[in-house]
Each structure stands twice: as structure tokens, then as C-alpha cells.
Design a protein around this motif. Sequence first.
Motif, PDB file in Angstrom:
ATOM      1  N   SER A 147     -14.700 -16.510 -44.834  1.00 33.98           N
ATOM      2  CA  SER A 147     -16.331 -16.660 -44.704  1.00 33.98           C
ATOM      3  C   SER A 147     -16.338 -16.354 -45.875  1.00 33.98           C
ATOM      4  N   LEU A 148     -15.908 -14.759 -45.625  1.00 37.65           N
ATOM      5  CA  LEU A 148     -16.856 -13.337 -46.193  1.00 37.65           C
ATOM      6  C   LEU A 148     -15.891 -13.042 -47.993  1.00 37.65           C
ATOM      7  N   TRP A 149     -14.610 -13.900 -48.068  1.00 38.20           N
ATOM      8  CA  TRP A 149     -14.282 -13.478 -49.530  1.00 38.20           C
ATOM      9  C   TRP A 149     -15.166 -14.976 -49.799  1.00 38.20           C
ATOM     10  N   GLU A 150     -15.503 -16.244 -49.040  1.00 34.73           N
ATOM     11  CA  GLU A 150     -16.372 -16.961 -49.797  1.00 34.73           C
ATOM     12  C   GLU A 150     -17.574 -16.895 -50.727  1.00 34.73           C
ATOM     13  N   GLN A 151     -18.309 -15.374 -49.494  1.00 32.98           N
ATOM     14  CA  GLN A 151     -19.673 -15.150 -49.474  1.00 32.98           C
ATOM     15  C   GLN A 151     -19.696 -14.274 -51.086  1.00 32.98           C
ATOM     16  N   LEU A 152     -18.259 -13.588 -51.221  1.00 29.06           N
ATOM     17  CA  LEU A 152     -18.494 -12.624 -52.524  1.00 29.06           C
ATOM     18  C   LEU A 152     -18.524 -13.127 -53.589  1.00 29.06           C
ATOM     19  N   SER A 153     -17.410 -13.957 -53.192  1.00 25.17           N
ATOM     20  CA  SER A 153     -17.123 -15.134 -54.677  1.00 25.17           C
ATOM     21  C   SER A 153     -18.403 -15.405 -55.379  1.00 25.17           C
ATOM     22  N   MET A 154     -18.894 -16.070 -54.191  1.00 20.85           N
ATOM     23  CA  MET A 154     -20.350 -17.040 -54.724  1.00 20.85           C
ATOM     24  C   MET A 154     -21.557 -15.452 -55.497  1.00 20.85           C
ATOM     25  N   VAL A 155     -21.101 -14.466 -54.736  1.00 19.12           N
ATOM     26  CA  VAL A 155     -21.885 -13.615 -55.926  1.00 19.12           C
ATOM     27  C   VAL A 155     -21.633 -12.732 -56.961  1.00 19.12           C
ATOM     28  N   ASN A 156     -20.088 -13.143 -57.318  1.00 15.42           N
ATOM     29  CA  ASN A 156     -19.449 -12.948 -58.469  1.00 15.42           C
ATOM     30  C   ASN A 156     -18.984 -11.194 -57.882  1.00 15.42           C
ATOM     31  N   ILE A 157     -18.622 -11.379 -57.234  1.00 20.37           N
ATOM     32  CA  ILE A 157     -18.092  -9.564 -56.626  1.00 20.37           C
ATOM     33  C   ILE A 157     -16.488  -9.591 -57.046  1.00 20.37           C
ATOM     34  N   PRO A 158     -15.961  -9.247 -58.476  1.00 25.54           N
ATOM     35  CA  PRO A 158     -14.761  -9.199 -59.065  1.00 25.54           C
ATOM     36  C   PRO A 158     -13.468  -8.632 -58.187  1.00 25.54           C
ATOM     37  N   THR A 159     -12.555  -9.676 -57.777  1.00 23.59           N
ATOM     38  CA  THR A 159     -11.265  -9.740 -56.651  1.00 23.59           C
ATOM     39  C   THR A 159     -11.576  -8.407 -56.105  1.00 23.59           C
ATOM     40  N   HIS A 160     -11.007  -7.581 -57.298  1.00 17.55           N
ATOM     41  CA  HIS A 160      -9.864  -6.250 -57.296  1.00 17.55           C
ATOM     42  C   HIS A 160     -10.674  -5.389 -55.913  1.00 17.55           C
ATOM     43  N   GLN A 161     -13.008  -5.678 -56.048  1.00 17.55           N
ATOM     44  CA  GLN A 161     -13.281  -5.324 -55.580  1.00 17.55           C
ATOM     45  C   GLN A 161     -13.877  -6.092 -54.050  1.00 17.55           C
ATOM     46  N   GLN A 162     -13.515  -7.338 -53.672  1.00 18.83           N
ATOM     47  CA  GLN A 162     -13.012  -8.144 -52.781  1.00 18.83           C
ATOM     48  C   GLN A 162     -12.242  -7.847 -51.822  1.00 18.83           C
ATOM     49  N   PHE A 163     -11.880  -7.074 -52.701  1.00 23.21           N
ATOM     50  CA  PHE A 163      -9.664  -6.118 -52.133  1.00 23.21           C
ATOM     51  C   PHE A 163     -10.491  -5.110 -51.286  1.00 23.21           C
ATOM     52  N   ASP A 164     -11.242  -4.326 -51.492  1.00 22.55           N
ATOM     53  CA  ASP A 164     -12.097  -2.802 -51.544  1.00 22.55           C
ATOM     54  C   ASP A 164     -12.456  -3.040 -50.416  1.00 22.55           C
ATOM     55  N   SER A 171     -16.881 -23.572 -62.335  1.00 22.74           N
ATOM     56  CA  SER A 171     -16.798 -24.591 -62.823  1.00 22.74           C
ATOM     57  C   SER A 171     -18.222 -24.964 -62.806  1.00 22.74           C
ATOM     58  N   LEU A 172     -18.528 -26.139 -63.127  1.00 19.63           N
ATOM     59  CA  LEU A 172     -20.054 -26.089 -63.321  1.00 19.63           C
ATOM     60  C   LEU A 172     -21.104 -26.269 -62.058  1.00 19.63           C
ATOM     61  N   VAL A 173     -20.576 -27.199 -60.950  1.00 20.23           N
ATOM     62  CA  VAL A 173     -20.820 -26.468 -59.548  1.00 20.23           C
ATOM     63  C   VAL A 173     -21.046 -25.230 -59.585  1.00 20.23           C
ATOM     64  N   ASP A 174     -20.287 -25.057 -58.921  1.00 21.59           N
ATOM     65  CA  ASP A 174     -20.239 -22.942 -58.889  1.00 21.59           C
ATOM     66  C   ASP A 174     -21.524 -22.676 -60.385  1.00 21.59           C
ATOM     67  N   PHE A 175     -20.981 -22.713 -61.452  1.00 23.28           N
ATOM     68  CA  PHE A 175     -22.189 -22.081 -62.075  1.00 23.28           C
ATOM     69  C   PHE A 175     -23.407 -22.792 -62.018  1.00 23.28           C
ATOM     70  N   MET A 176     -23.884 -23.826 -61.103  1.00 21.50           N
ATOM     71  CA  MET A 176     -24.908 -24.219 -60.689  1.00 21.50           C
ATOM     72  C   MET A 176     -25.342 -23.688 -59.193  1.00 21.50           C
ATOM     73  N   VAL A 177     -24.784 -23.114 -58.579  1.00 21.50           N
ATOM     74  CA  VAL A 177     -25.024 -22.579 -57.488  1.00 21.50           C
ATOM     75  C   VAL A 177     -25.558 -21.068 -57.530  1.00 21.50           C
ATOM     76  N   GLN A 178     -25.131 -20.625 -58.779  1.00 17.19           N
ATOM     77  CA  GLN A 178     -24.945 -19.091 -59.138  1.00 17.19           C
ATOM     78  C   GLN A 178     -26.393 -18.971 -59.702  1.00 17.19           C
ATOM     79  N   PHE A 179     -26.742 -19.606 -60.533  1.00 12.15           N
ATOM     80  CA  PHE A 179     -27.918 -20.013 -60.926  1.00 12.15           C
ATOM     81  C   PHE A 179     -29.115 -20.433 -60.239  1.00 12.15           C
ATOM     82  N   SER A 180     -29.033 -21.690 -59.289  1.00 13.35           N
ATOM     83  CA  SER A 180     -30.222 -20.971 -58.417  1.00 13.35           C
ATOM     84  C   SER A 180     -30.472 -20.130 -57.750  1.00 13.35           C
ATOM     85  N   ARG A 181     -28.724 -19.136 -57.493  1.00 14.41           N
ATOM     86  CA  ARG A 181     -28.940 -18.476 -56.722  1.00 14.41           C
ATOM     87  C   ARG A 181     -30.272 -17.138 -57.765  1.00 14.41           C
TER      88      ARG A 181
END
Length: 484
Positions: A163-180, A452-462
Motif C-alpha cells: 500500500s505504501l509502495w502504491e502511494q509513493l508511486s502515485m506521487v511519482n517518488i522514484p523507485t530507488h527512493q521508495q526502496f530507501d 499510462s493515460l489513467v496514471d496521468f489523469m490521477v497525477q494531473f488531478s492531484r
Amino acid sequence: METNGIIVPAEIETGPIQAIPPSEENVSTSIFYPQVRNELKPFKGQQFKTWEEAHVFYTKYASAAGFVVRIGSSKRSRATNEFIRKEFFCNRQGNSPIELTGDEKRIRGVVRENCKARMIVVRDKSGGFVVNIFDEAHTHPMTSPKRLHLLKSNRRLTKAQRSLWEQLSMVNIPTHQQFDILGVQVGGFQYIGCTQQDLYNLERDKRKETKGHDGEMLHDYFLLEQEKNSGFFFTIKADVENRITHCFWADAISRQLYRFYVDVIIFDTTYQTNRYSLTFAPLMGINNHGQTIVFGAAFLSDETTASFVWLFKEFLNAMSGGPPKMIITDQDPAMEKAISEVLPHTFHRYCSWHILRKFSEKLDAIKFRDHYDEFRNCIYSSENAEEFDFKWKSILEKSELNGHKWLQSIYEIRFRWVLAYMNHIFSSGMSSCQRAESAHSFFKDYVSHKNSLVDFMVQFSRGLLHKRHEELILDHIDNNEAKI
């Protein structure tokens, strides 16, 4: 060599177990016994309710011992088709397939060493399963304790971590920073439950899930937004293969904002913010606080006159208040034709920020280094047309660029992009340079070319929510704090 087992020469069948380090002479004949607690170790005759339960037990044993389990062959009952025998092996059982690449031989994946360690369970009369064979010895060293967390069987994310990984991905945190971040949360990388590569694989699997369905998911997303608020406007155009070629949307707040700030819009098509290389084209303006606001946005598969005509017509169809007084864009012949057709009474101004960015491309490195700041000062500090002309000609003479074709071409259209030539036209006090930089910074923070297009819309709306919250703060300050 660090091992999590005791090495025993193969010829020793009885007597005390001796720890003998492998060498070139005995490494091929050595066997290794895992050292684990007795309650974790299987034994012949051990009972399980199901073969799955047996598999879980053997996997836990393997995780503690330092090897990985592979499910082997099975046997089913001819009468009921139910499993009556299951085999579980060390993943180094058998021999590694050799891949020929020219004159070289290469082994891919896990190196198999004909390991004989295994557990076999068979169905008993009660309907459960019993351990029929348990071969404990391995032909290879076990993984050392400090590397046990790297075994595939020991790598899994908890529901909370995922769940935390999904939230970090949602706010465009890079993968290496997610791991940290996950490492800090649990007190060390070895306790995360996965490797950094596993996180990259999660992203890959997520992309595979949407492959081929992204357009349909985008349409469903728009319908859902429209159900929440009937003021949400969208339109989608597809080709003969049902692939999205044009798409425009604007939510209810954006449409309302346009009625208040209809004077000037900025139209920019210099973003590539999705994995399909569709051009993202936002239409923006400025509010009473001097903030950049978004009136609507689009995806375009190309930047032809026909595409721009379609977009401008859909924009006017969505917005009340009529066409804008001014539109600011990059220099683009196709765009210019579309604006003259759909917005014939709108003043078309070129974005000075985009023009300034081209100086580094059009001038040689030395000329750019020595004179760019002078050109920039001339463009933005000139208070009237006469002052601009004087400064511009002075710089050309000083830099010996009088015959430069590109500089001559932009000078000839200076009334379309130099602010000193447009003082008679209301532009909301907008600096196209500052506004374009602000917009680019905004979209850079919230969107990615991997979306993806849906990912973009989620980020754009945020991102829009963030911008609107900033506006709310300034409204609060204006209404509740005294001005000095």
C-alpha cells in the motif's frame, strides 16, 4: 566461504558428522546438511492435511536453511483426478540448460548442480498427505544467514508495504527512493522483504495489466468523474482501429474559472508526459493572484492544423464566455492556421520564453555565451518599441550578427512576441516567460513520460488539487489578514 550448513564427504554414511571445507579435490563429492531447528525440519511420516500445507512447511524450512524450493512432478488419481503425490526439490536440482552464443557457452538463470535434496508427499488413507521421502543433503553450500533475505522464497511485501509502495508511486517518488523509504521504515534493507529490483518488477507488472486496456480505462475514468459532477466535460476521438487520437477534458471548476479569466490563455504543446508519446496540450490562464490556472487539457496524436482546429472547437464548445482576447503559443505554422480559422478575432501572441530557449540552438556557443544576457535584457526591460529597436540593433552590431537569418526572422515578427510592442493589448499583466516556466515546473513535478493515460489523469488531478489549495490559501489571506 560462509555457509549455513555442514559439509560432509559423500563416502561417509555413518559416524559423527564432520565439517570439511570444500577444495578442488573434494568439492564435487561434498554434500551439505542445512543447520536448522528441529521443529522446522521435515521428517519421514510427517502428516499434513493438504499438499499445499506440506509445500508451505517445506518452503519455510528452505527459507531458514538457505535454499529455494521448486515444485517437481505430480501424480493424480485416475478415478478422481486428485493429487496423490507431490514432489518438492531444491531449485538446484537437475542440470542447467546451456545456451550457445557463437563459440561461447552461457548458463542463464539459477545454476543447477544436480542437487538431490527433496521432499515427497503421498496421499494417505485419511485423505491427507504424509512425507514419504525426505532427502536432506545438498550438493552445494547453503546461503549464508546474512544473505537469507535475498532468497526468492523470503522476498515478499506485506499488504501495508505494498500500500505504501502504491502511494509513493502515485506521487511519482522514484523507485530507488521508495526502496530507501521502506528501508528506513523497517530498520534496514534486509528487513524490507524485497530487493530494489523487485520494486521495478512490480512497476513492470502493473504496466502489463493496463496494456491494451488503457483507452477503455481512460473513458471509464472520465465517465466516473462525470457521474460525480455533471459539469465535467470530455470528448474522445479514435481512429479506425479504435485507438485514441484526440482527447479533451475540463472539469467543472476549470470551466467556471474560464468565465472569470477569459482574457488570456496560454496554449503549450511541448510536453511528452505519457508512455504513448501523445502530445499533452494544456490550455492555461492566470487568476487574480497571478497564479497559473488550468482551463482544460488535451491529448493529441499529431500536431497538424486539423488536430488543432478540432481542439479549439471542442474548447469553445466546453466553455461559456466566448473566445479569449489573446492566446499565447509557440511558433508553429499549423497552430497559427488553426487559430486564424477558429479564433479569428483573438490576438495571437508568440511565447517569448520558447523563443529565448531557441537562442542556444540558433547561435554558436561563443556568441550565445557572450550576448544572450544582452538579448534577454533587451526583450524584457524595454519599455517601448523605440527603446527595443535601439537596443536590438546595438547588440547586433556589437556581436557582429547583423546578417543572422534567424535573428532577422524573429525581429520581423517582433510585434507578436516583444512585450514593448503589445502594451496596447490587455494581457492580465502576464509575462509569458514566467508563466511558461511556472507551467513546465508544475507538470514536471506531477507527471512522467512513464505514465499510462489513467496514471496521468490521477497525477494531473492531484496536481490541480494542489494548485487550487494554494489559491484557497491566498483567498484566505486576502479576506482575513490586514494589508499594510
